[in-house]
Design a protein around this motif. Structure first.
Motif, PDB file in Angstrom:
ATOM      1  N   ILE A 153       0.827  -1.205   0.000  1.00 15.10           N
ATOM      2  CA  ILE A 153       0.000   0.000   0.000  1.00 15.10           C
ATOM      3  C   ILE A 153       0.862   1.257   0.000  1.00 15.10           C
ATOM      4  N   GLY A 154       2.012   1.201   0.685  1.00 14.57           N
ATOM      5  CA  GLY A 154       2.923   2.341   0.658  1.00 14.57           C
ATOM      6  C   GLY A 154       3.458   2.596  -0.742  1.00 14.57           C
ATOM      7  N   GLY A 155       3.887   1.530  -1.420  1.00 18.80           N
ATOM      8  CA  GLY A 155       4.389   1.665  -2.779  1.00 18.80           C
ATOM      9  C   GLY A 155       3.336   2.174  -3.734  1.00 18.80           C
ATOM     10  N   MET A 156       2.089   1.710  -3.551  1.00 13.76           N
ATOM     11  CA  MET A 156       1.004   2.156  -4.418  1.00 13.76           C
ATOM     12  C   MET A 156       0.733   3.645  -4.233  1.00 13.76           C
ATOM     13  N   ILE A 157       0.724   4.113  -2.975  1.00 16.53           N
ATOM     14  CA  ILE A 157       0.451   5.523  -2.711  1.00 16.53           C
ATOM     15  C   ILE A 157       1.555   6.399  -3.298  1.00 16.53           C
ATOM     16  N   ILE A 158       2.812   5.990  -3.130  1.00 17.95           N
ATOM     17  CA  ILE A 158       3.924   6.745  -3.705  1.00 17.95           C
ATOM     18  C   ILE A 158       3.792   6.818  -5.218  1.00 17.95           C
ATOM     19  N   ASP A 159       3.462   5.678  -5.831  1.00 15.62           N
ATOM     20  CA  ASP A 159       3.318   5.646  -7.277  1.00 15.62           C
ATOM     21  C   ASP A 159       2.146   6.506  -7.726  1.00 15.62           C
ATOM     22  N   LEU A 160       1.038   6.450  -6.984  1.00 13.46           N
ATOM     23  CA  LEU A 160      -0.149   7.231  -7.318  1.00 13.46           C
ATOM     24  C   LEU A 160       0.151   8.730  -7.260  1.00 13.46           C
ATOM     25  N   VAL A 161       0.759   9.171  -6.168  1.00 10.92           N
ATOM     26  CA  VAL A 161       1.049  10.596  -5.991  1.00 10.92           C
ATOM     27  C   VAL A 161       2.077  11.068  -7.022  1.00 10.92           C
ATOM     28  N   SER A 162       3.122  10.260  -7.249  1.00 13.03           N
ATOM     29  CA  SER A 162       4.168  10.640  -8.204  1.00 13.03           C
ATOM     30  C   SER A 162       3.600  10.792  -9.610  1.00 13.03           C
ATOM     31  N   THR A 163       2.813   9.813 -10.023  1.00 12.86           N
ATOM     32  CA  THR A 163       2.220   9.860 -11.358  1.00 12.86           C
ATOM     33  C   THR A 163       1.271  11.048 -11.495  1.00 12.86           C
ATOM     34  N   PHE A 164       0.519  11.322 -10.427  1.00 14.90           N
ATOM     35  CA  PHE A 164      -0.461  12.401 -10.472  1.00 14.90           C
ATOM     36  C   PHE A 164       0.219  13.765 -10.601  1.00 14.90           C
ATOM     37  N   VAL A 165       1.235  14.025  -9.789  1.00 16.49           N
ATOM     38  CA  VAL A 165       1.883  15.343  -9.861  1.00 16.49           C
ATOM     39  C   VAL A 165       2.636  15.519 -11.174  1.00 16.49           C
ATOM     40  N   MET A 166       3.141  14.418 -11.746  1.00 18.09           N
ATOM     41  CA  MET A 166       3.836  14.521 -13.026  1.00 18.09           C
ATOM     42  C   MET A 166       2.871  14.809 -14.164  1.00 18.09           C
ATOM     43  N   SER A 167       1.599  14.477 -13.985  1.00 16.81           N
ATOM     44  CA  SER A 167       0.608  14.714 -15.040  1.00 16.81           C
ATOM     45  C   SER A 167       0.164  16.173 -15.092  1.00 16.81           C
ATOM     46  N   LYS A 168       0.526  16.968 -14.077  1.00 15.71           N
ATOM     47  CA  LYS A 168       0.095  18.354 -14.013  1.00 15.71           C
ATOM     48  C   LYS A 168       0.994  19.243 -14.889  1.00 15.71           C
ATOM     49  N   LYS A 169       0.359  20.114 -15.680  1.00 14.31           N
ATOM     50  CA  LYS A 169       1.118  20.991 -16.568  1.00 14.31           C
ATOM     51  C   LYS A 169       1.741  22.161 -15.816  1.00 14.31           C
ATOM     52  N   GLU A 170       0.997  22.723 -14.868  1.00 18.03           N
ATOM     53  CA  GLU A 170       1.485  23.866 -14.108  1.00 18.03           C
ATOM     54  C   GLU A 170       1.741  23.454 -12.663  1.00 18.03           C
ATOM     55  N   VAL A 171       2.987  23.538 -12.220  1.00 21.29           N
ATOM     56  CA  VAL A 171       3.381  23.125 -10.876  1.00 21.29           C
ATOM     57  C   VAL A 171       4.254  24.207 -10.262  1.00 21.29           C
ATOM     58  N   CYS A 172       3.888  24.676  -9.070  1.00 25.01           N
ATOM     59  CA  CYS A 172       4.772  25.564  -8.314  1.00 25.01           C
ATOM     60  C   CYS A 172       5.881  24.702  -7.703  1.00 25.01           C
ATOM     61  N   PRO A 173       7.140  25.049  -7.883  1.00 19.76           N
ATOM     62  CA  PRO A 173       8.244  24.200  -7.422  1.00 19.76           C
ATOM     63  C   PRO A 173       8.120  23.826  -5.946  1.00 19.76           C
ATOM     64  N   PHE A 174       8.420  22.546  -5.641  1.00 18.81           N
ATOM     65  CA  PHE A 174       8.343  22.088  -4.257  1.00 18.81           C
ATOM     66  C   PHE A 174       9.300  20.933  -4.017  1.00 18.81           C
ATOM     67  N   VAL A 175       9.589  20.694  -2.736  1.00 18.94           N
ATOM     68  CA  VAL A 175      10.407  19.559  -2.293  1.00 18.94           C
ATOM     69  C   VAL A 175       9.473  18.406  -1.948  1.00 18.94           C
ATOM     70  N   PHE A 176       9.720  17.241  -2.525  1.00 13.05           N
ATOM     71  CA  PHE A 176       8.898  16.049  -2.301  1.00 13.05           C
ATOM     72  C   PHE A 176       9.676  15.120  -1.361  1.00 13.05           C
ATOM     73  N   PHE A 177       9.312  15.140  -0.074  1.00 13.11           N
ATOM     74  CA  PHE A 177      10.022  14.359   0.945  1.00 13.11           C
ATOM     75  C   PHE A 177       9.315  13.025   1.176  1.00 13.11           C
ATOM     76  N   ILE A 178      10.073  11.931   1.074  1.00 17.02           N
ATOM     77  CA  ILE A 178       9.546  10.592   1.338  1.00 17.02           C
ATOM     78  C   ILE A 178      10.461   9.925   2.360  1.00 17.02           C
ATOM     79  N   ASP A 179       9.935   9.666   3.538  1.00 14.66           N
ATOM     80  CA  ASP A 179      10.722   9.037   4.601  1.00 14.66           C
ATOM     81  C   ASP A 179      10.741   7.523   4.408  1.00 14.66           C
ATOM     82  N   GLU A 180      11.891   6.906   4.715  1.00 17.06           N
ATOM     83  CA  GLU A 180      12.048   5.447   4.652  1.00 17.06           C
ATOM     84  C   GLU A 180      11.650   4.906   3.281  1.00 17.06           C
ATOM     85  N   VAL A 181      12.266   5.450   2.223  1.00 16.10           N
ATOM     86  CA  VAL A 181      11.870   5.064   0.865  1.00 16.10           C
ATOM     87  C   VAL A 181      12.188   3.605   0.574  1.00 16.10           C
ATOM     88  N   HIS A 182      13.089   2.992   1.360  1.00 16.53           N
ATOM     89  CA  HIS A 182      13.395   1.577   1.143  1.00 16.53           C
ATOM     90  C   HIS A 182      12.195   0.674   1.422  1.00 16.53           C
TER      91      HIS A 182
END
Length: 540
Positions: free
Chosen positions: A397-426
């Protein structure tokens, strides 16, 4: 800038130690003339220890002012106590030498240090001990990006220069993505929060995904919007792609993935016709069922996820021989049922977490995860914290949420720059049941996200657990103490020989900062943030 200006009102002659006597391509040897400075302990302080190594020196040359680091310090006398006692009876053949590694050069007329390149020192060039102010100028020269950018507030101090604070520009840390590496209890989480503190407090955007709830009270509600998945935030099942469902339920092979897809499509058909029951296929005409399933369009995405285990069991059917009227009808297939049993058990196990079914719903009284993220990426000063700990410790479920959020933000044409912090990515590295990496969306974000202004900040205990493709996109590393050989081998291409030898010797909170945006590796001690953090290891 002259040698006098580098000492900021002090008499630079008081820091003179000797002259260069031997020159090599990347280093030199200087003979000490001023033995009194090397032994006068009244002038010593934690950042000024001239009788040891790892001190910095300035060398006045015809090309400019070189900055060097002492890596060897030796005296010719067999009785070293004669030097430390200040004995003035110095014999003609007694001498003291230091070996200096050439690090940087400030050319004549310049105000910043740069890499020395092919420039070398000269015989008889004068050597002076560098002060903290001179080293701070070197620190300011280390960065060669974001010239007009305001630096973050200091978050660390240099290990051998306790008065020299480390204050870097956001571009130096993040524009090639940042990864914080370290074993348990090495200070990794403390470092992560120390930098996040400076990002959020200076009104820079951050999206924080926390799988353990460690940072849930680190920031106030005024600073950051907080979401807890399954408690106040949901996502509609129809927003999840088939590949993401496979990651969520950790399908073991392609056949389980196909069965999962068939079951979800059947439930979508039932929702389409206004029913929330399962689709029973045994004894039904095969062509008729195939026509109904084919009628499910791209807009028919919603379904009742609570029915999924039962529907997978009902997909255990096969095509029999024709009957007397030459019609095909499905019959129950025991072999398929046995093959699908493990998948059903995994899904049922996931659903025993009550927050799971709450999260995958269309509750209008709760936040919708993707709607909140859509608003977040468009607002210039907003930060967002997402607590995923209530959904359980499953990697799926953790991997799915990361993939969902990553794919979603990449699909956006206009993005205000931000830092995407993911704890314990392993935690999201690989499935327990297959070798498929969980970094599809995350790898895409690492490769293409910088163009949109999305900068990754990841933490992990072991770099070997991270996808090599993802790790190859990381340009800045904060390396804490590592003990295992395979862990050290994973980062050795980012370090010089001196740093590699010291990775095992780092104390808690001590870090090697290496980056493609820095002229030189930095050994620093991170200052603990006063913000609340739930990372204390209990004692027996």
């Amino acid at each position: 800038m002259t040698i006098d200006a580098l000492y900021d009102g002090l008499n630079y002659q008081d820091f003179y130690i000797g002259k260069v006597t031997q020159v090599y391509r990347s280093n030199c040897i200087a003979q000490i003339d001023n033995l009194s400075l090397m032994s006068d302990r009244s002038k010593f302080n934690p950042s000024f220890l001239p009788n040891t190594i790892n001190n910095y020196v300035l060398v006045e040359s015809t090309l400019g002012i070189f900055l060097g680091e002492i890596y060897e310090n030796k005296a010719s006398r067999k009785n070293i106590f004669e030097i430390s006692s200040g004995d003035v009876d110095v014999k003609s053949n007694d001498y003291q030498e230091v070996c200096i590694d050439t690090i940087a050069l400030m050319p004549n007329g310049a105000s910043k240090f740069q890499l020395a390149g092919f420039n070398t020192l000269g015989i008889t060039d004068k050597v002076y001990l560098a002060t903290d102010s001179a080293y701070k100028l070197f620190l300011a020269s280390l960065e060669f990006c974001g010239d007009d950018e305001e630096p973050l507030p200091p978050f660390a101090t240099y290990l051998n220069k306790s008065k020299a604070e480390v204050s870097l520009k956001p571009s130096t840390l993040f524009n090639r993505h940042l990864m914080c590496i370290g074993a348990t209890n090495s200070g990794k989480s403390t470092t992560a929060l120390a930098i996040l503190d400076k990002v959020v407090s200076t009104k820079r955007k951050a999206l924080i995904i926390d799988p353990t709830g460690e940072y849930r009270n680190a920031f106030s509600d005024d600073e950051i919007t907080k979401l807890t998945l399954g408690v106040d935030t949901t996502v509609a099942p129809g927003k999840i792609s088939m590949e993401q469902w496979e990651k969520l339920f950790e399908t073991e092979n392609s056949s389980q993935g196909a069965v999962l897809s068939e079951a979800i499509t059947s439930l979508r058909y039932m929702r389409k016709i206004g029913s929330d029951t399962c689709y029973y296929k045994v004894g039904e005409d095969i062509e008729e069922i195939q026509e109904k399933i084919a009628s499910v369009g791209k807009d028919d995405v919603d379904f009742d996820i609570s029915r999924l285990p039962e529907q997978i069991q009902l997909e255990s059917v096969c095509e029999p021989d024709r009957d007397s009227n030459y019609n095909f009808k499905y019959r129950y297939d025991t072999l398929k049922a046995n093959m699908n049993a493990s998948l059903v058990q995994k899904i049922q196990y996931q659903m025993t977490n009550t927050k799971f079914l709450t999260f995958f719903s269309d509750n209008p009284d709760m936040y919708n995860l993707l709607d909140v993220i859509d608003e977040f990426v468009r607002l210039p000063d907003a930060s967002l914290y997402i607590d995923t700990s209530t959904l359980g410790a499953s990697e799926g479920i953790g991997g799915m949420i990361i993939d969902l959020v990553s794919t979603f933000v990449m699909s956006k044409k206009e993005v205000c720059p931000f830092v995407f912090f993911i704890d314990e990515v392993h935690r999201y590295a690989k499935s327990r049941y297959s070798d498929k990496d969980y970094h599809g969306g995350l790898t895409l974000l690492a490769r293409e996200g910088r163009k949109k202004g999305i900068f990754l900040y990841l933490t992990t205990q072991n770099p070997k657990d991270v996808s090599p493709i993802l790790f190859g996109q990381i340009g800045t590393l904060l390396i804490h103490r590592l003990m295992l050989n395979d862990e050290i081998r994973a980062v050795e291409s980012h370090l010089d020989d001196y740093a590699i030898k010291h990775v095992r010797k780092l104390n808690q909170g001590e870090v090697i900062l290496t980056s493609v945006n820095l002229l030189h590796n930095m050994f620093i001690h991170v200052n603990k943030s006063p913000r609340t953090q739930y990372n204390v290891t209990p004692t027996l």
